[in-house]
Design a protein around this motif. Sequence first.
Motif, PDB file in Angstrom:
ATOM      1  N   VAL A   1       0.833  -1.215   0.126  1.00 34.88           N
ATOM      2  CA  VAL A   1      -0.014   0.051   0.004  1.00 34.88           C
ATOM      3  C   VAL A   1       0.988   1.333  -0.121  1.00 34.88           C
ATOM      4  CG1 VAL A   1      -1.814   1.264   1.167  1.00 34.88           C
ATOM      5  CG2 VAL A   1      -1.852  -1.238   1.279  1.00 34.88           C
TER       6      VAL A   1
ATOM      7  N   ARG B   1      -7.995   2.374 -13.397  1.00 35.38           N
ATOM      8  CA  ARG B   1      -8.751   1.318 -13.304  1.00 35.38           C
ATOM      9  C   ARG B   1      -9.950   1.194 -14.191  1.00 35.38           C
ATOM     10  NH1 ARG B   1     -10.343   2.637  -7.046  1.00 35.38           N
ATOM     11  NH2 ARG B   1      -9.028   1.110  -5.871  1.00 35.38           N
TER      12      ARG B   1
ATOM     13  N   GLU C   1     -10.351  -4.200 -10.398  1.00 36.56           N
ATOM     14  CA  GLU C   1      -9.793  -5.287  -9.435  1.00 36.56           C
ATOM     15  C   GLU C   1      -8.365  -5.174  -9.174  1.00 36.56           C
ATOM     16  OE1 GLU C   1      -9.214  -7.120 -13.033  1.00 36.56           O
ATOM     17  OE2 GLU C   1     -10.761  -6.005 -12.220  1.00 36.56           O
ATOM     18  N   ARG C   2      -7.716  -4.364 -10.187  1.00 37.59           N
ATOM     19  CA  ARG C   2      -6.104  -4.521  -9.959  1.00 37.59           C
ATOM     20  C   ARG C   2      -5.572  -3.514  -9.183  1.00 37.59           C
ATOM     21  NH1 ARG C   2      -4.407  -7.807 -14.246  1.00 37.59           N
ATOM     22  NH2 ARG C   2      -5.708  -8.052 -15.971  1.00 37.59           N
TER      23      ARG C   2
ATOM     24  N   ARG D   1      -6.181  -1.792  -5.469  1.00 36.17           N
ATOM     25  CA  ARG D   1      -6.682  -1.871  -4.315  1.00 36.17           C
ATOM     26  C   ARG D   1      -6.912  -0.634  -3.509  1.00 36.17           C
ATOM     27  NH1 ARG D   1      -4.647  -4.068   0.965  1.00 36.17           N
ATOM     28  NH2 ARG D   1      -2.895  -4.634  -0.316  1.00 36.17           N
ATOM     29  N   THR D   2      -8.060  -0.180  -2.906  1.00 35.53           N
ATOM     30  CA  THR D   2      -8.028   1.008  -2.027  1.00 35.53           C
ATOM     31  C   THR D   2      -7.928   0.559  -0.712  1.00 35.53           C
ATOM     32  OG1 THR D   2      -9.462   2.114  -3.729  1.00 35.53           O
ATOM     33  CG2 THR D   2      -9.369   3.078  -1.407  1.00 35.53           C
ATOM     34  N   VAL D   3      -6.972   1.252   0.308  1.00 35.21           N
ATOM     35  CA  VAL D   3      -7.158   1.115   1.533  1.00 35.21           C
ATOM     36  C   VAL D   3      -7.602   2.522   2.082  1.00 35.21           C
ATOM     37  CG1 VAL D   3      -5.789   0.770   3.771  1.00 35.21           C
ATOM     38  CG2 VAL D   3      -5.292  -0.483   1.727  1.00 35.21           C
TER      39      VAL D   3
ATOM     40  N   TYR E   1      -3.271   3.318  -2.069  1.00 33.27           N
ATOM     41  CA  TYR E   1      -3.589   2.250  -3.101  1.00 33.27           C
ATOM     42  C   TYR E   1      -2.442   1.298  -3.202  1.00 33.27           C
ATOM     43  CZ  TYR E   1      -7.059   5.800  -4.202  1.00 33.27           C
ATOM     44  OH  TYR E   1      -7.924   6.798  -4.503  1.00 33.27           O
TER      45      TYR E   1
ATOM     46  N   GLU F   1      -2.566  -5.044  -7.287  1.00 32.84           N
ATOM     47  CA  GLU F   1      -2.516  -6.434  -7.164  1.00 32.84           C
ATOM     48  C   GLU F   1      -2.131  -7.167  -8.420  1.00 32.84           C
ATOM     49  OE1 GLU F   1      -3.268  -7.715  -4.231  1.00 32.84           O
ATOM     50  OE2 GLU F   1      -4.034  -5.939  -3.339  1.00 32.84           O
TER      51      GLU F   1
END
Length: 229
Positions: free
Chosen positions: A175, A205, A211-212, A214-216, A221, A224
Amino acid sequence: MTAPRRILVVEDEPIINGAVTDRLVAEGYDVVRAWDGPGAVEAFGTHEPDLVVLDVMLPGFDGHEVCRRIQAVRPVPVLMLTARDDEADILVGLAVGADDYVTKPFRMRELVARVAALLRRVDRAVELAGQGLADLGDLRIDPGARRVWTGDDEVHLTPTEFDLLLCLAASPGVVLTREHLLAEVWGWSDASGTRTVDSHVKALRAKIGAERVRTVHGVGYALEPGTDR
């Protein structure tokens, strides 16, 4: 002595056009100007600028159409000037090839900083030439050629989207904070542009698959790795 970078300023409001031109000239850039959509496309072909500062609302046809036409001729960094701080409007600009945007009214110092950051990215791209292919499952990145594929399909990214992807891909699964991405990709030392990161991630995106990335929430980010074909 190297020639100064050439910038095309496209703005139909004389006061803004003049102020932007004067400041960029004072910063050492070679500036050419246009006042409407058709004139911008013509000036781009004649003067071959290194970067374009482009207003969205123009006579003839708008800045989005200008951006679409010039990017079809030759990839070039584009900084959009928009009167609306509206995400949908910004995403349209990113989709047609813009790299960054500033919202009117803007501080001239901010515009100059954005221009310098975009040009630094062009220089960095030259330095990356010759690097090997990055293979993240079915997501493949060629840093030297600045090309990206998902599976067998090539994905066309703007220079900023490519640099953002490359930064994320350097640490797959890790992340990265918005502040880190701003510093690495945009060259900003403060956190005032986190919405810029969010807008570009959304555009990225849409091209490589939601889906590649990912957000936190509240942090940033992570990229993946794709699955092997």
